[in-house]
Design a protein around this motif. Sequence first.
Motif, PDB file in Angstrom:
ATOM      1  N   LEU A   1     -12.962  -4.971  -1.386  1.00 34.23           N
ATOM      2  CA  LEU A   1     -14.309  -4.599  -0.944  1.00 34.23           C
ATOM      3  C   LEU A   1     -14.938  -3.595  -1.906  1.00 34.23           C
ATOM      4  O   LEU A   1     -16.137  -3.684  -2.215  1.00 34.23           O
ATOM      5  N   GLU A   2     -14.149  -2.652  -2.384  1.00 33.30           N
ATOM      6  CA  GLU A   2     -14.677  -1.674  -3.338  1.00 33.30           C
ATOM      7  C   GLU A   2     -15.099  -2.355  -4.633  1.00 33.30           C
ATOM      8  O   GLU A   2     -16.126  -2.002  -5.230  1.00 33.30           O
TER       9      GLU A   2
ATOM     10  N   GLU B   1      -9.355  -3.336   1.241  1.00 37.57           N
ATOM     11  CA  GLU B   1     -10.208  -2.217   0.836  1.00 37.57           C
ATOM     12  C   GLU B   1     -10.477  -2.250  -0.669  1.00 37.57           C
ATOM     13  O   GLU B   1     -11.608  -2.021  -1.108  1.00 37.57           O
ATOM     14  N   SER B   2      -9.448  -2.526  -1.460  1.00 42.08           N
ATOM     15  CA  SER B   2      -9.616  -2.596  -2.912  1.00 42.08           C
ATOM     16  C   SER B   2     -10.573  -3.722  -3.292  1.00 42.08           C
ATOM     17  O   SER B   2     -11.401  -3.575  -4.202  1.00 42.08           O
TER      18      SER B   2
ATOM     19  N   THR C   1      -4.762  -3.926  -0.748  1.00 41.61           N
ATOM     20  CA  THR C   1      -5.383  -4.118   0.562  1.00 41.61           C
ATOM     21  C   THR C   1      -6.775  -4.692   0.376  1.00 41.61           C
ATOM     22  O   THR C   1      -7.336  -4.679  -0.731  1.00 41.61           O
TER      23      THR C   1
ATOM     24  N   ARG D   1     -10.384  -3.632   6.490  1.00 39.01           N
ATOM     25  CA  ARG D   1     -10.243  -3.050   5.152  1.00 39.01           C
ATOM     26  C   ARG D   1      -8.818  -2.588   4.850  1.00 39.01           C
ATOM     27  O   ARG D   1      -8.424  -2.508   3.703  1.00 39.01           O
ATOM     28  N   ASN D   2      -8.023  -2.285   5.866  1.00 39.58           N
ATOM     29  CA  ASN D   2      -6.634  -1.855   5.634  1.00 39.58           C
ATOM     30  C   ASN D   2      -5.636  -3.012   5.619  1.00 39.58           C
ATOM     31  O   ASN D   2      -4.431  -2.788   5.499  1.00 39.58           O
TER      32      ASN D   2
ATOM     33  N   ALA E   1     -18.742  -2.248   2.736  1.00 40.68           N
ATOM     34  CA  ALA E   1     -17.380  -2.026   2.226  1.00 40.68           C
ATOM     35  C   ALA E   1     -16.620  -1.052   3.116  1.00 40.68           C
ATOM     36  O   ALA E   1     -15.433  -1.254   3.402  1.00 40.68           O
ATOM     37  N   LYS E   2     -17.293   0.012   3.558  1.00 40.12           N
ATOM     38  CA  LYS E   2     -16.612   1.046   4.332  1.00 40.12           C
ATOM     39  C   LYS E   2     -16.384   0.673   5.787  1.00 40.12           C
ATOM     40  O   LYS E   2     -15.436   1.141   6.422  1.00 40.12           O
TER      41      LYS E   2
ATOM     42  N   ASN F   1     -15.968  -2.423   7.099  1.00 44.94           N
ATOM     43  CA  ASN F   1     -15.227  -3.659   7.370  1.00 44.94           C
ATOM     44  C   ASN F   1     -13.982  -3.330   8.196  1.00 44.94           C
ATOM     45  O   ASN F   1     -13.148  -2.524   7.766  1.00 44.94           O
TER      46      ASN F   1
ATOM     47  N   ASP G   1       0.794  -1.235   0.000  1.00 41.32           N
ATOM     48  CA  ASP G   1       0.000   0.000   0.000  1.00 41.32           C
ATOM     49  C   ASP G   1       0.823   1.280   0.000  1.00 41.32           C
ATOM     50  O   ASP G   1       0.296   2.360   0.260  1.00 41.32           O
TER      51      ASP G   1
END
Length: 294
Positions: free
Chosen positions: A189-190, A186-187, A184, A209-210, A203-204, A206, A165
């Motif tokens: 989930l998006e 996060e990607s 990550t 997410r990082n 998504a936000k 979770n 990252d």
Amino acid sequence: MEDWSFIESYGIVAAALIVVAVLLVLRQKLRTSPVSEIPGEDTEPMYIPDIIETVKIGNAQTIGKRDEQDDYFSSSTTRIGTMAAIADGISGLSYGRMASTLAVTMFSREYLKVDDPADIPEYFHKAALISNRAIMEQLGGATGGTTLVVGIVSGGLLHWGAVGDSMLILFRDGEFMPINSKHTLESVLEARYLAGEISKEEAKENPNRNQLINYLGYGGFQSMEVGEPVPLQANDTIILCSDGVYDALTEVEMEQILMQGLHPQDAAEEMISLIERKKYKHQDNATVIILQVI
């Protein structure tokens, strides 16, 4: 006869001096030959290209509130171009410093072997595999690893590769253009949100997410992200940074520093100084390299 003996004696001395002079010249040429070897490696000779500077370079870092500095960075310029790399050792795991240092060292060493810009993509993949293997050997089964982002300015192009990252960003005409993606959760989930598989809130919110899903020193590592080269323009600014930078500074704050027209070294130091002045309680290690195209 005495005159001829005198001339003959001094002629021999003169000839000897000429021979010595030739040997000294040959010795000096051998010392300055562009062929050398890397200490500790096989005896395979390595070509060291002539240096051509096409960018101005600046860098700075802070340990933040961490107990140790797990970021490591380096840059070098050869006939091929200027290479810069930042690795961010995973502080939550063991041996973060070892992993980041080893990764940047491997990338720097392999870069000196590149003698053709066409070989840069292969260099990225090879250096990543070598680094991953070396880190895992050092870990010996323990957990650890590092992110890494690397950029090469060569022939008016920005070649790049990344894993993890840490970020590579192009700043042009007051606009930021992210070059690589974060590896990550996060990607992921998006992407699932865009595919309609989960809601935006899921998504936000979770908590993981990082979490990194790809990094060097990871048993499941397969390859690093290597994108198409980006055409560069005069006065383009390239920023490499660890998450301790982009988590602490806003784009507006970075833009205000970059728009001052400072030398890259002064701009890098100003970014780190601003981070330190914020005195965040959990400030991560932060490292930035700035390349400005001449």
